[in-house]
Design a protein around this motif. Structure first.
Motif, mmCIF file in Angstrom:
data_model
loop_
_atom_site.group_PDB
_atom_site.id
_atom_site.type_symbol
_atom_site.label_atom_id
_atom_site.label_comp_id
_atom_site.label_asym_id
_atom_site.label_seq_id
_atom_site.Cartn_x
_atom_site.Cartn_y
_atom_site.Cartn_z
ATOM 1 N N ARG A 1 -3.121 -9.756 5.825
ATOM 2 C CA ARG A 1 -3.959 -10.945 5.708
ATOM 3 C C ARG A 1 -3.768 -11.667 4.381
ATOM 4 N NH1 ARG A 1 -4.376 -7.545 9.573
ATOM 5 N NH2 ARG A 1 -5.524 -6.129 8.213
ATOM 6 N N GLN B 1 -11.237 -7.776 4.908
ATOM 7 C CA GLN B 1 -10.036 -7.740 4.077
ATOM 8 C C GLN B 1 -10.185 -6.742 2.933
ATOM 9 O OE1 GLN B 1 -8.071 -11.759 3.365
ATOM 10 N NE2 GLN B 1 -10.066 -12.428 4.115
ATOM 11 N N ARG C 1 -5.887 1.058 2.986
ATOM 12 C CA ARG C 1 -4.455 1.239 2.755
ATOM 13 C C ARG C 1 -4.224 1.963 1.432
ATOM 14 N NH1 ARG C 1 0.076 -2.978 4.468
ATOM 15 N NH2 ARG C 1 -1.107 -2.528 6.350
ATOM 16 N N ASP D 1 -9.851 -3.319 4.374
ATOM 17 C CA ASP D 1 -8.459 -3.017 4.740
ATOM 18 C C ASP D 1 -7.628 -2.629 3.526
ATOM 19 O OD1 ASP D 1 -8.960 -3.478 7.382
ATOM 20 O OD2 ASP D 1 -8.090 -5.483 7.430
ATOM 21 N N ILE D 2 -7.800 -3.364 2.425
ATOM 22 C CA ILE D 2 -7.044 -3.045 1.215
ATOM 23 C C ILE D 2 -7.432 -1.666 0.693
ATOM 24 C CG2 ILE D 2 -6.612 -3.753 -1.165
ATOM 25 C CD1 ILE D 2 -7.055 -6.634 -0.277
ATOM 26 N N THR E 1 -2.526 -5.885 2.258
ATOM 27 C CA THR E 1 -2.904 -6.181 3.637
ATOM 28 C C THR E 1 -2.093 -7.371 4.121
ATOM 29 O OG1 THR E 1 -4.703 -6.952 5.069
ATOM 30 C CG2 THR E 1 -4.824 -7.553 2.765
ATOM 31 N N SER F 1 1.840 -8.187 0.548
ATOM 32 C CA SER F 1 1.120 -7.957 1.798
ATOM 33 C C SER F 1 1.370 -6.556 2.327
ATOM 34 C CB SER F 1 1.524 -9.004 2.834
ATOM 35 O OG SER F 1 2.908 -8.888 3.151
#
Length: 444
Positions: free
Chosen positions: A115, A308, A315, A311-312, A113, A109
């Motif tokens: 999540r 999601q 990052r 977000d990945i 992420t 995580s």
């Protein structure tokens, strides 16, 4: 768009989700139900097998088959050592296995992420493994209470020989070992980017399918006559009980509209339902129709899957991680999702009663909303990564081939903005030309 596809085929009437499906999704988001059910089942099995063991002993004594009873006693004495060892070691085994697993989930995580923890919570193999481990521990403790004292009891005086109980304990131990191997394999897959992205994409597509197939558009319902204010705790709207709202609206002869989208954060005092065509239904009729939680869920929120994936990718593109290949893998799944949604009717979802009349209007993300969510933030961070810009351009080109004309504008806008960003960021002409060459693999 209306309720017809480009092929001219009329979409079937959208059926509201069943209550049992909703309950199943909420149970899947919990980590307590399966282990608790396993403990109850372990107690039930022990009680049933204990009765069968007692019946076997009573039958053998009635038939005066003391030699066979002695053989059973000899097996039970040997099995008792194994059962005692299992009961002593299983809880320690559980603690070590899940401590290591939680550390692995925390690392995954942190790299992708937060999540991601939701995938672990909903994992069937995780729940099944914990359930079997706890059931084995509890069952072995219960079996120990069925053994009679003494190392060599007299067959003539014995009243209980836990034969079937001991056999099932050995079977549970074997099953626990098999599940342990499967669980470790699943946990290792959870730490890999590819399987995680595939899981998110498949769940997102299932959520998208639940929102498709029904009529969409703005119905002629007129202005709102009343509004229903939210009175519960603040949180994220996770689920709308569509079937119950449709029945309530039909019973009172009104049309209801859900004002927040699934995934919106709502606070007490804000309007959540508008009522058209009559007065607001009583509060008791609308109770427990909107479920609010602390985090979003994919069941009725297909945009959460895109969130999601984005977000990945973000990052991965950060200076701390600097992993453009992961961002490209995210874009692969984003294109997969958008290619499935490109021809679906998107917009306010209309839920009909049995007579075919609109009773509930639910706002869902439109095509432009999905495209912005998928590409806006990634595009801002991608200009310095030629691998990502090339994959983005290939994604836009592929989606432009699939999209109907009225949905191409959003894709063209993002493509033009990406080209402008690369031209501003990359000073050398040769580097710009390389970064603006579409490539489905980024850089082969």
């Amino acid at each position: 768009m209306n309720g017809k596809s480009r092929s001219g085929r009329s979409d079937h009437v959208h059926r509201p989700p069943r209550a049992l499906t909703s309950l199943r999704e909420r149970l899947r988001d919990s980590f307590w139900f399966a282990p608790t059910a396993g403990l109850v089942a372990a107690f039930g099995l022990w009680w049933g097998l204990a009765e069968l063991d007692n019946a076997i002993v009573a039958h053998l004594k009635q038939e005066r088959a003391y030699e066979e009873l002695g053989d059973l006693l000899s097996f039970a004495v040997d099995a008792r050592t194994i059962v005692t060892t299992v009961s002593a070691a299983m809880m320690t085994f559980i603690g070590v296995v899940f401590s290591i697993s939680l550390v692995a989930v925390q690392m995954a995580s942190g790299q992708m992420t937060p999540r991601l923890v939701r995938i672990f919570v909903r994992s069937r193999i995780s729940k099944l493994t914990l359930t079997v481990f706890l059931a084995t521990f509890a069952f072995s403790l219960l079996v120990l209470t069925s053994y009679e004292g003494g190392t060599d009891p007299d067959p003539r005086r014995v009243t209980s020989v836990p034969l079937l109980q001991s056999l099932l304990t050995l079977g549970l131990v074997g099953l626990s070992l098999i599940l342990f191997v499967a669980y470790v394999s699943a946990t290792l897959r959870l730490m890999q980017v590819g399987p995680v992205l595939d899981h998110i994409a498949r769940e997102s597509l299932r959520a998208l399918a639940r929102h498709s197939g029904g009529p969409v558009g703005e119905p002629p319902i007129g202005p709102a006559g009343a509004q229903v204010v939210y009175r519960g705790r603040a949180g994220v709207l996770r689920e709308v009980q569509v079937a119950r709202l449709v029945r309530t609206a039909q019973r009172h002869g009104t049309v209801l509209r859900v004002l927040p989208r699934t995934g919106d954060f709502v606070v007490p005092g804000t309007p959540v339902l508008s009522v058209h065509g009559g007065p607001a239904p009583p509060a008791r009729a609308l109770g427990r129709t909107l479920f609010v939680g602390v985090d979003r869920a994919l069941y009725q929120d297909p945009a959460f899957g895109l969130r999601q994936l984005s977000d990945i990718a973000l990052r991965a593109l950060s200076s701390a991680v600097n992993d453009p290949t992961t961002a490209v893998q995210c874009l692969d799944r984003i294109v997969q999702f958008l290619s499935a949604a490109v021809d679906l009717p998107l917009g306010p979802l209309l839920h009909l009663d049995r007579r075919g009349e609109v009773r509930l209007v639910q706002d869902v993300p439109g095509w432009t909303d999905l495209v912005d969510l998928a590409f806006e933030e990634i595009r801002w961070c991608a200009a310095g990564y030629p691998q990502v810009t090339r994959r983005l351009l290939a994604a836009f080109d592929d989606l432009l081939l699939l999209a109907p004309e009225e949905r191409k504008a959003a894709l063209r806008r993002h493509r033009a903005l990406l080209v402008e960003a690369v031209e501003r960021t990359v000073p050398e002409a040769a580097d710009r030309a390389f970064a603006l060459r579409p490539d489905r693999q980024g850089i082969r």
